[in-house]
Design a protein around this motif. Structure first.
Motif, short mmCIF file in Angstrom:
data_model
loop_
_atom_site.label_atom_id
_atom_site.label_comp_id
_atom_site.label_asym_id
_atom_site.label_seq_id
_atom_site.Cartn_x
_atom_site.Cartn_y
_atom_site.Cartn_z
N GLY A 24 11.42 2.73 9.27
CA GLY A 24 10.39 2.65 8.30
C GLY A 24 9.66 1.39 8.39
N GLU A 25 8.74 1.27 9.50
CA GLU A 25 8.08 0.06 9.72
C GLU A 25 6.64 0.16 9.22
OE1 GLU A 25 9.51 -2.96 9.73
OE2 GLU A 25 10.86 -2.28 11.51
N HIS A 26 6.30 -0.81 8.66
CA HIS A 26 4.81 -0.77 8.09
C HIS A 26 4.53 0.39 7.12
CE1 HIS A 26 3.19 -4.08 10.34
NE2 HIS A 26 4.14 -3.84 11.43
N VAL A 27 5.48 0.90 6.44
CA VAL A 27 5.34 1.85 5.35
C VAL A 27 5.55 1.24 3.68
CG1 VAL A 27 5.99 3.73 7.15
CG2 VAL A 27 7.75 2.92 5.36
N ASP A 28 6.03 -0.06 3.94
CA ASP A 28 6.52 -0.35 2.50
C ASP A 28 5.33 -0.56 1.69
OD1 ASP A 28 5.88 -2.77 4.03
OD2 ASP A 28 7.50 -3.75 2.92
N TYR A 29 4.28 -0.91 2.30
CA TYR A 29 2.75 -1.19 1.54
C TYR A 29 1.98 0.08 1.57
CZ TYR A 29 1.36 -2.36 6.38
OH TYR A 29 1.17 -2.28 7.73
N CYS A 32 2.19 -8.51 2.24
CA CYS A 32 3.29 -8.05 2.75
C CYS A 32 3.56 -6.84 1.55
CB CYS A 32 4.38 -8.97 2.76
SG CYS A 32 5.02 -9.88 1.60
N GLY A 33 4.61 -5.87 1.90
CA GLY A 33 5.16 -5.02 1.01
C GLY A 33 6.40 -5.76 0.43
N LEU A 34 7.33 -4.96 -0.14
CA LEU A 34 8.21 -5.47 -0.95
C LEU A 34 9.75 -5.49 -0.09
CD1 LEU A 34 9.67 -6.47 -3.84
CD2 LEU A 34 9.50 -4.05 -4.43
N MET A 35 9.51 -4.92 1.11
CA MET A 35 11.00 -4.73 1.84
C MET A 35 11.74 -5.93 2.27
SD MET A 35 11.56 -3.03 5.48
CE MET A 35 10.39 -3.99 6.40
N ASP A 36 11.14 -7.15 2.62
CA ASP A 36 11.95 -8.03 3.05
C ASP A 36 12.76 -9.00 1.92
OD1 ASP A 36 10.80 -7.23 5.33
OD2 ASP A 36 9.48 -9.17 5.51
N GLN A 37 11.87 -9.23 0.85
CA GLN A 37 12.32 -9.98 -0.37
C GLN A 37 13.50 -8.97 -0.78
OE1 GLN A 37 9.03 -9.27 0.11
NE2 GLN A 37 8.42 -11.35 0.40
N VAL A 59 -3.42 -10.08 11.61
CA VAL A 59 -3.41 -8.80 11.94
C VAL A 59 -2.82 -8.15 10.99
CG1 VAL A 59 -2.76 -7.48 13.92
CG2 VAL A 59 -3.53 -9.82 14.43
N TYR A 60 -1.82 -8.46 10.38
CA TYR A 60 -0.91 -7.73 9.59
C TYR A 60 -1.95 -7.22 8.56
CZ TYR A 60 2.71 -6.58 6.11
OH TYR A 60 3.58 -6.03 5.16
N ASN A 61 -2.62 -8.20 7.61
CA ASN A 61 -3.54 -7.96 6.61
C ASN A 61 -4.49 -6.93 6.80
OD1 ASN A 61 -2.04 -9.61 5.00
ND2 ASN A 61 -3.70 -11.30 5.07
C1 GLA Z 1 6.82 -7.64 7.29
C2 GLA Z 1 6.52 -7.46 5.89
C3 GLA Z 1 7.14 -6.29 5.28
C4 GLA Z 1 6.95 -4.95 6.03
C5 GLA Z 1 7.12 -5.45 7.50
C6 GLA Z 1 6.68 -3.99 8.37
O1 GLA Z 1 8.28 -7.88 7.53
O2 GLA Z 1 6.82 -8.62 5.07
O3 GLA Z 1 6.81 -6.21 4.08
O4 GLA Z 1 5.56 -4.64 5.61
O5 GLA Z 1 6.36 -6.43 8.12
O6 GLA Z 1 7.59 -3.05 8.15
#
Ligand code: GLA
Length: 380
Positions: free
Chosen positions: A26-31, A161-166, A213-215
């Motif tokens: 589930g990569e790059h789906v949290d946003y 970023c999305g919320l996944m990491d935190q 690049v992420y943004n």
């Molecule tokens: C980074 C971001 C996460 C997520 C991943 C990709 O780790 O902080 O929110 O989007 O990239 O899945």
């Protein structure tokens, strides 16, 4: 008694550990409102702190050998060294909500490698968030804390970023991956397949330009939604677009936006299937979807690099490997491998050797354990 980690703070009031994370799928789906499958890992930010008499934050980053201090008033990211923006951002986000934030003296160290895609920055944010939550009696749940830290990263640090990491750093559960629905914010711990080990392989390549690049990728996803809304009124995000609808409408999207959005739509679908395999304890079927996820990040989302592709390719030929893929944002960093427990040691050696002979680089490869989220201990 807390055992001090630095003579700068011989009798700390608080001792906090906040883990990094891997993401299984589930990569790059949290946003994009999708479902993710991270696990907190046994690599931590270790923070010790005491309250200051005034509203000043004094920080020492032990690993970097750097110190800084700043008043809590009028916080601005550009006035701070990069590493201090994460704690400062948490204080800033809390004050935006009208919460009290006390001055502190803090020292911290980390075993989460920086810029390796294992969420070292989220772990710093969550550690400081947990500290102030306790010190100033905010009464936030772990999930609320994760959201505050995400706001710090989005609005103060400037990474969208999305919320996944935190979330993973705050809410991790030992021995489990967390199935986290980033739309409803519901989550469920799912045990890792019996007899399997999680192996992290650090390519040694550090991310560069990751933030921008992420943004841009995130902006592409938003553009896809804007265009697709002409045909599918009422969609709120790519989560609302099924694979079949996407196949029919994809030709309306500009080429790069189309590739990136296709990854997201298919990855969201993939995670839904993968969760079922995980719940059934089927490591092999789950691992197959990890390989597919990697190919999609490489070819469609275009966030892989040759070193990560090589690590995945070698892993796929080694005995006992169920699945492998890059983990985190990409552009460097690590792969995550799901491996039969009995084969894990041999796997680690085989992967390290062949990676070095193919690339001339050294990968740090280790077996990791899914761990608890942030923990806090108070001194006397
Ligand atoms: C980074 C971001 C996460 C997520 C991943 C990709 O780790 O902080 O929110 O989007 O990239 O899945």
């Amino acid at each position: 008694m807390i055992k001090p980690i630095s003579s700068d703070l011989p009798t700390p009031q608080f001792d906090i550990r906040a883990p990094g994370r891997v993401n299984l799928l589930g990569e790059h789906v949290d946003y994009n409102d999708g479902i993710v499958l991270p696990a907190a890992i046994d690599r931590y930010v270790h923070l010790q702190a005491s309250q200051n008499a005034d509203d000043v934050v004094e920080l020492t980053a032990l690993d970097l050998g750097q110190k800084t201090s700043f008043p809590l008033e009028n916080l601005k990211a550009e006035n701070l060294p990069d590493w201090a923006r994460y704690p400062a951002g948490v204080a800033w986000a809390a004050m935006q909500r009208g919460l009290k934030v006390s001055g502190i003296r803090a020292v911290f160290t980390s075993t989460v490698p920086i810029g390796a895609g294992l969420s070292s920055s989220a772990a710093v944010e969550v550690a400081f968030g947990a500290l102030w939550n306790e010190l100033n009696g905010w009464g936030m749940s772990r999930l609320e804390l994760a959201r505050l830290c995400q706001q710090a990263e989005n609005q103060f640090v400037g990474v969208n970023c999305g919320l996944m990491d935190q979330f993973a750093s705050a809410c991790g559960v030992e021995g489990h991956a967390l199935m986290f629905d980033t739309r409803s914010l519901e989550y469920e711990p799912v045990p890792l397949p019996p007899g399997s080990a999680l192996v992290i392989a650090d390519s040694g390549v550090r991310r560069s330009l990751a933030g921008s690049v992420y943004n841009q990728r995130r902006a592409d996803c938003e553009e896809a939604v804007r265009i697709l809304r002409n045909f599918l009124p009422g969609i709120g995000s790519l989560r609302d677009v099924g694979v079949e609808d996407f196949n029919q409408l994809a030709h309306h999207l500009p080429e790069q936006v189309r590739l990136h959005a296709r990854h997201v739509v298919e990855e969201i679908d993939r995670v839904q299937k993968a969760v079922e395999w995980l719940k059934q304890g089927n490591g092999k079927a789950f691992g197959q979807l990890m390989y597919e996820g990697h190919a999609s990040l490489r070819d469609l989302y275009q966030v892989s690099i040759p070193e990560l592709d090589i690590l995945v390719e070698i892993a796929s030929r080694l005995p006992g490997c169920f699945g492998a893929r890059l983990t985190g944002a990409g552009f460097g960093g690590c792969t995550v491998n799901l491996v039969e427990e009995e084969a894990a040691q041999t796997f680690v050696q085989g992967l390290a050797q062949e990676y070095t002979s193919r690339t001339g680089k050294r990968a740090e490869i280790y077996i990791c354990h899914a761990s608890e989220g942030v923990s806090l201990q108070k001194g006397q």
